[in-house]
Design an enzyme around this catalytic site. Structure first.
Site: not given
Ligand code: LMR
Length: 428
Positions: A274, A238, A157
């Protein structure tokens, strides 16, 4: 005005002029500030909102939508809100947040009958959702293990990089995704775990890996846990998508439970964005497993101390919603049913997207759409193909080719498949 004040003003003017040169003009303070680059995920959401096209599709941000493409408030949340209405005061929560919410949240990650909970060995505080939990942990890591680094999977992420960067923790990477098979590069991952210096910090996604949708199997988690033990590594999980991988939060905690069985002292970030649809409420939890209760008390006190100058105490509303739902057996049952409903709709859309692409005669393999799990499909689309999807078809997704399956509906899946087919034709 007293003589003393007038005198100090006079002195200040003289010393500024003498030692600091001419006074700065009022407008020059921020002249050097350049605009920040757009966030690779939230920037896509902004671009989507600005597009007036009636055909536009948002499969960028990971936020669940119903089959009409509308945001969802879960029925269990609506019921909790009804119970709260008019009955809630607006007092501060303690620095560590709602004790009730934290207690219920720990049961989800560590198990209803966890001995760690019974023995009070977990230091835990309410956090500003999963991001806040990661950031609080990164700051804790910097303060109490100042020379450590963090190993982060490739890819991860995007915000993970920002979080540990802003906490001034050097980042290293480890292999995770295998682009050719669109699956896990397990041998390379294990090599990186073995080759990292003993006692390294690793960031692991507990389930429904973001952005790839590729998780280790149970057997592979056991091997990873074993190797962590051999090397004395620290695992920070996470867990932003508990329930979204299999539809069952208990099953999705398997990776963590395997590490606990092996006696690891882990850290864990949890989020209700989520799985309870509480995106904007910013409610989550950071926990750190300790050797004993005394250590847990000390660690918790330090986490609170880190929180105090940043935001003092976390917001109350979302925490009350979570506490009500998880402490009422009927509401909890309803929540579990609704989580499964969301996960099942996504699984259905994976099948539909793949079938549509195959029906269009695409000779490329789209098997990975149904093999990957959770909210995202790591499509394999190149940044250039993504740009075409956006400019020609008004379809919005991140440039790494990640499709948020939560934004796919029976109404737009055909349009999406057709557009993907068109932009991948030259690769066929
Ligand atoms: C995502 O990966 O789209 C979500 O976790 C929202 C974000 O805050 O990035």
């Amino acid at each position: 005005m007293s003589f003393g004040t007038a005198m100090s003003r006079q002195l200040l003017r003289c010393s500024s002029a003498a030692t600091l040169g001419a006074p700065r003009s009022m407008s020059s303070w921020w002249r050097h500030v350049e605009p920040a680059p757009k966030d690779p995920i939230l920037g896509v959401a902004e671009a989507f909102l600005a597009d007036p096209s009636p055909n536009k599709v948002n499969v960028g941000v990971g936020a669940y939508r119903d089959d009409n493409g509308k945001p969802v408030v879960l029925e269990c949340v609506r019921e909790a809100e009804r119970r709260i209405a008019g009955n809630m005061n607006m007092e501060y929560l303690p620095m560590g947040g709602s004790l009730k919410m934290v207690e219920e949240t720990l049961k989800l990650a560590y198990g209803e009958n966890s001995n760690l909970i019974k023995d009070k060995r977990i230091a835990a505080v309410q956090s500003l959702s999963g991001t806040g939990a990661c950031r609080l942990f990164a700051d804790f890591q910097k303060r109490f293990s100042p020379d450590s680094q963090i190993y982060i999977p490739v890819p991860t992420w995007a915000n993970h990089h920002n979080i540990w960067r802003d906490a001034h923790i050097p980042q290293r990477t480890f292999h995770y995704y295998h682009p050719e098979s669109r699956g896990l590069n397990f041998p390379a991952m294990m090599d990186d775990i073995k080759n990292a210096p003993n006692g390294s910090f690793f960031l692991l996604h507990a389930c429904a890996h973001n952005p790839t949708g590729v998780d280790p199997s149970e057997e592979q988690w056991r091997e990873i846990s074993y190797q962590f033990k051999v090397k004395g590594h620290f695992a920070f999980f996470d867990m932003a998508y508990q329930g979204f991988a299999s539809g069952d939060p208990e099953r999705d905690a398997k990776s963590i439970r395997i590490f606990l069985e092996d006696g690891h002292l882990i850290g864990c970030a949890q989020s209700y964005a989520k799985n309870m649809g509480l995106y904007g409420q910013r409610v989550g939890c950071l926990s750190v497993v300790c050797e004993d209760e005394k250590q847990a008390v000390a660690v918790k006190s330090q986490l609170q101390q880190l929180a105090r100058p940043m935001y003092s105490s976390p917001p109350v509303h979302g925490a009350v919603i979570v506490s009500i739902i998880l402490s009422d057996p009927d509401l909890k049952k309803l929540w579990l049913k609704e989580v499964k409903g969301m996960a099942d709709r996504i699984i259905g859309m994976r099948t539909a997207l793949r079938e549509n692409l195959e029906k269009l005669g695409s000779p490329l393999s789209w098997e990975h759409i149904t093999k990957q799990i959770g909210m995202f499909c790591y499509s394999g689309l190149t940044p250039e193909q993504v740009d075409r999807l956006t400019s020609e078809y008004h379809i919005y997704l991140t440039r790494n080719g990640r499709i948020s399956m939560a934004g796919v509906t029976t109404g737009n899946v055909g349009y999406l498949a057709n557009a993907i087919h068109e932009v991948t034709k030259s690769a066929q």
